[in-house]
Design a protein around this motif. Sequence first.
Motif, PDB file in Angstrom:
ATOM      1  N   MET A  76      22.062 -22.774  28.170  1.00 49.44           N
ATOM      2  CA  MET A  76      21.645 -21.514  28.775  1.00 49.44           C
ATOM      3  C   MET A  76      20.406 -21.713  29.653  1.00 49.44           C
ATOM      4  O   MET A  76      20.364 -21.230  30.798  1.00 49.44           O
ATOM      5  CB  MET A  76      21.353 -20.494  27.668  1.00 49.44           C
ATOM      6  CG  MET A  76      20.930 -19.127  28.160  1.00 49.44           C
ATOM      7  SD  MET A  76      20.783 -17.929  26.800  1.00 49.44           S
ATOM      8  CE  MET A  76      19.457 -18.668  25.844  1.00 49.44           C
ATOM      9  N   VAL A  77      19.435 -22.447  29.146  1.00 50.95           N
ATOM     10  CA  VAL A  77      18.197 -22.671  29.901  1.00 50.95           C
ATOM     11  C   VAL A  77      18.448 -23.527  31.137  1.00 50.95           C
ATOM     12  O   VAL A  77      18.049 -23.177  32.257  1.00 50.95           O
ATOM     13  CB  VAL A  77      17.134 -23.332  29.002  1.00 50.95           C
ATOM     14  CG1 VAL A  77      15.908 -23.723  29.822  1.00 50.95           C
ATOM     15  CG2 VAL A  77      16.729 -22.390  27.868  1.00 50.95           C
ATOM     16  N   ILE A  78      19.128 -24.650  30.949  1.00 52.40           N
ATOM     17  CA  ILE A  78      19.393 -25.573  32.070  1.00 52.40           C
ATOM     18  C   ILE A  78      20.277 -24.912  33.117  1.00 52.40           C
ATOM     19  O   ILE A  78      20.040 -25.011  34.328  1.00 52.40           O
ATOM     20  CB  ILE A  78      20.036 -26.872  31.548  1.00 52.40           C
ATOM     21  CG1 ILE A  78      19.043 -27.627  30.661  1.00 52.40           C
ATOM     22  CG2 ILE A  78      20.472 -27.758  32.722  1.00 52.40           C
ATOM     23  CD1 ILE A  78      19.653 -28.803  29.931  1.00 52.40           C
ATOM     24  N   GLY A  79      21.325 -24.197  32.664  1.00 54.74           N
ATOM     25  CA  GLY A  79      22.239 -23.537  33.603  1.00 54.74           C
ATOM     26  C   GLY A  79      21.562 -22.470  34.422  1.00 54.74           C
ATOM     27  O   GLY A  79      21.832 -22.316  35.620  1.00 54.74           O
ATOM     28  N   SER A  80      20.657 -21.724  33.812  1.00 58.50           N
ATOM     29  CA  SER A  80      19.943 -20.665  34.542  1.00 58.50           C
ATOM     30  C   SER A  80      19.044 -21.239  35.630  1.00 58.50           C
ATOM     31  O   SER A  80      18.925 -20.675  36.721  1.00 58.50           O
ATOM     32  CB  SER A  80      19.107 -19.835  33.560  1.00 58.50           C
ATOM     33  OG  SER A  80      19.914 -19.229  32.591  1.00 58.50           O
ATOM     34  N   ILE A  81      18.418 -22.364  35.346  1.00 56.68           N
ATOM     35  CA  ILE A  81      17.481 -22.964  36.312  1.00 56.68           C
ATOM     36  C   ILE A  81      18.209 -23.642  37.460  1.00 56.68           C
ATOM     37  O   ILE A  81      17.796 -23.541  38.623  1.00 56.68           O
ATOM     38  CB  ILE A  81      16.568 -23.974  35.584  1.00 56.68           C
ATOM     39  CG1 ILE A  81      15.691 -23.253  34.552  1.00 56.68           C
ATOM     40  CG2 ILE A  81      15.699 -24.731  36.592  1.00 56.68           C
ATOM     41  CD1 ILE A  81      14.899 -24.185  33.662  1.00 56.68           C
ATOM     42  N   PHE A  82      19.326 -24.316  37.154  1.00 53.87           N
ATOM     43  CA  PHE A  82      19.985 -25.163  38.162  1.00 53.87           C
ATOM     44  C   PHE A  82      21.362 -24.637  38.573  1.00 53.87           C
ATOM     45  O   PHE A  82      22.235 -25.417  38.962  1.00 53.87           O
ATOM     46  CB  PHE A  82      20.135 -26.592  37.621  1.00 53.87           C
ATOM     47  CG  PHE A  82      18.832 -27.270  37.309  1.00 53.87           C
ATOM     48  CD1 PHE A  82      18.024 -27.738  38.342  1.00 53.87           C
ATOM     49  CD2 PHE A  82      18.396 -27.424  36.000  1.00 53.87           C
ATOM     50  CE1 PHE A  82      16.803 -28.357  38.059  1.00 53.87           C
ATOM     51  CE2 PHE A  82      17.196 -28.041  35.707  1.00 53.87           C
ATOM     52  CZ  PHE A  82      16.393 -28.504  36.737  1.00 53.87           C
ATOM     53  N   LEU A  83      21.565 -23.332  38.517  1.00 55.15           N
ATOM     54  CA  LEU A  83      22.891 -22.781  38.793  1.00 55.15           C
ATOM     55  C   LEU A  83      23.357 -23.052  40.226  1.00 55.15           C
ATOM     56  O   LEU A  83      24.487 -23.496  40.453  1.00 55.15           O
ATOM     57  CB  LEU A  83      22.889 -21.271  38.523  1.00 55.15           C
ATOM     58  CG  LEU A  83      24.237 -20.582  38.729  1.00 55.15           C
ATOM     59  CD1 LEU A  83      25.303 -21.168  37.820  1.00 55.15           C
ATOM     60  CD2 LEU A  83      24.100 -19.073  38.478  1.00 55.15           C
ATOM     61  N   GLU A  84      22.497 -22.810  41.209  1.00 52.75           N
ATOM     62  CA  GLU A  84      22.927 -23.003  42.589  1.00 52.75           C
ATOM     63  C   GLU A  84      23.184 -24.473  42.924  1.00 52.75           C
ATOM     64  O   GLU A  84      24.223 -24.791  43.515  1.00 52.75           O
ATOM     65  CB  GLU A  84      21.889 -22.406  43.557  1.00 52.75           C
ATOM     66  CG  GLU A  84      22.374 -22.363  45.005  1.00 52.75           C
ATOM     67  CD  GLU A  84      21.494 -21.510  45.888  1.00 52.75           C
ATOM     68  OE1 GLU A  84      21.162 -21.978  47.000  1.00 52.75           O
ATOM     69  OE2 GLU A  84      21.145 -20.384  45.476  1.00 52.75           O
ATOM     70  N   LEU A 137      24.146 -26.679  40.895  1.00 50.05           N
ATOM     71  CA  LEU A 137      25.385 -26.984  40.175  1.00 50.05           C
ATOM     72  C   LEU A 137      26.595 -26.527  40.978  1.00 50.05           C
ATOM     73  O   LEU A 137      27.610 -27.230  41.057  1.00 50.05           O
ATOM     74  CB  LEU A 137      25.365 -26.287  38.810  1.00 50.05           C
ATOM     75  CG  LEU A 137      26.638 -26.406  37.968  1.00 50.05           C
ATOM     76  CD1 LEU A 137      26.911 -27.861  37.605  1.00 50.05           C
ATOM     77  CD2 LEU A 137      26.533 -25.545  36.724  1.00 50.05           C
ATOM     78  N   GLY A 138      26.482 -25.364  41.588  1.00 50.37           N
ATOM     79  CA  GLY A 138      27.579 -24.847  42.397  1.00 50.37           C
ATOM     80  C   GLY A 138      27.933 -25.775  43.537  1.00 50.37           C
ATOM     81  O   GLY A 138      29.111 -26.074  43.779  1.00 50.37           O
TER      82      GLY A 138
END
Length: 435
Positions: free
Chosen positions: A105-113, A115-116
Amino acid sequence: MDLLHEDTRKLFFKYLLPSISATLVTSIYVLADTIMIGKGVGPRGIAALNLILPVFNLFFGTGLLLGVGGAVLMSVANGSGDRKLANRYFTHSVIASSVIAILYMVIGSIFLEPLGYALGCTKENIILFTSYGKYLVNFCPIFVFSSLLQAFVRNDGAPKTAMVAVITGGVTNIILDYIFIFDFNMGMAGGAIATVLGSTLSVGILLTHFLSHHNKMRLMKEKWNWEIMRRILHSGLPSFLIEIASGIVVLLFNLQLLKYIGEVGVVVYSIIANSAIVAMSLFNGVSQGAQPIMATNYGARQLERVANVRRLGAITAFVIGLVIFLLGALYPDITVALFVNPTSEILTLARDAIRLYFVAFLMMSLNIFYSTYFQSVLRPKISLIICLLRGIVICVILVFILPIWLGVTGIWLVMPITELITVIIAMLLVKTKKI
């Protein structure tokens, strides 16, 4: 249900419908979003959703890693009469899932774009990707615990509770998808919010099992034991790889199709990938229905009963695979129309793609079942071999080689050839590795 003494055929079919219902409706979370977004947002929306599927695979696969891994060991321990050990497996699985879900949850929120973009997004569809993805990652623990609790509740003798939980959540998801996307015009975000709310309801219903007098699972206060954790990971790794391999396949196919065709190829593949999610959920349903019976009887060393359930499960899975193949081969246009309002370009490309790709479901049915069988009899290394072959090793090689020789046709042939090679090896392993 008396897993050690009741007739194995009756037991198998008692578990079959609840297990298939639970796994099938789980796939509806993604499927309903795809259909609603395809109709409500359009082809570009469905392409963006397909790019985020590997993230969903990671979350759900983590729940399977610790859920199926711990639940199989719990069933074997219960079969041997060691209730304390069974609860130790449950406790460690719950704690590990909580920690990992928070990290995601923490990592995904910070690096979402970023990651996309890594998953294949362009500047044109990154907004669509993040609109959906921010809800997916911020509510990651819900998705992890949905798959974790399904496995434990089912293995604790309550397959109907698992079925009701997932069906209720799935139906809620479908209704809210329509309301949020069409009535409220919320687009990608509406689909994501509906999925989160449906999954939350499923988890809530699964938790009611712990209030039942039939519940045998208890959280224990004890020191962390890395050997217990190692066994859980060792046992659950094949289930994790089945799910993660699906995400890897989606990622590689998306990248190759963007290279050879462009976004229209991703749109067509999103239709196939979602059909594959349904097929895999059915095969997993058969496998998970057989798994508690096989694991418990293996723990009690009633090996003939294990073999009987293995034969029943393999036949059932193959028949389902045959039906899905025939539906795709005979009615490809209907399959396409379920997801999008197709253009002539999409329809022309999709017809051949569906007919070629759906051949894979014939062999995939057996590969998934045999992988679960080896998990159930504590042969996770063999299960791991099957998963690695079909999900990573053969597929990764072919997805880069076949298009060079056969172009786009080669991409659609990757999975049929992969599953064929794997099923030959799997059947040889079943024949030679006696329990």
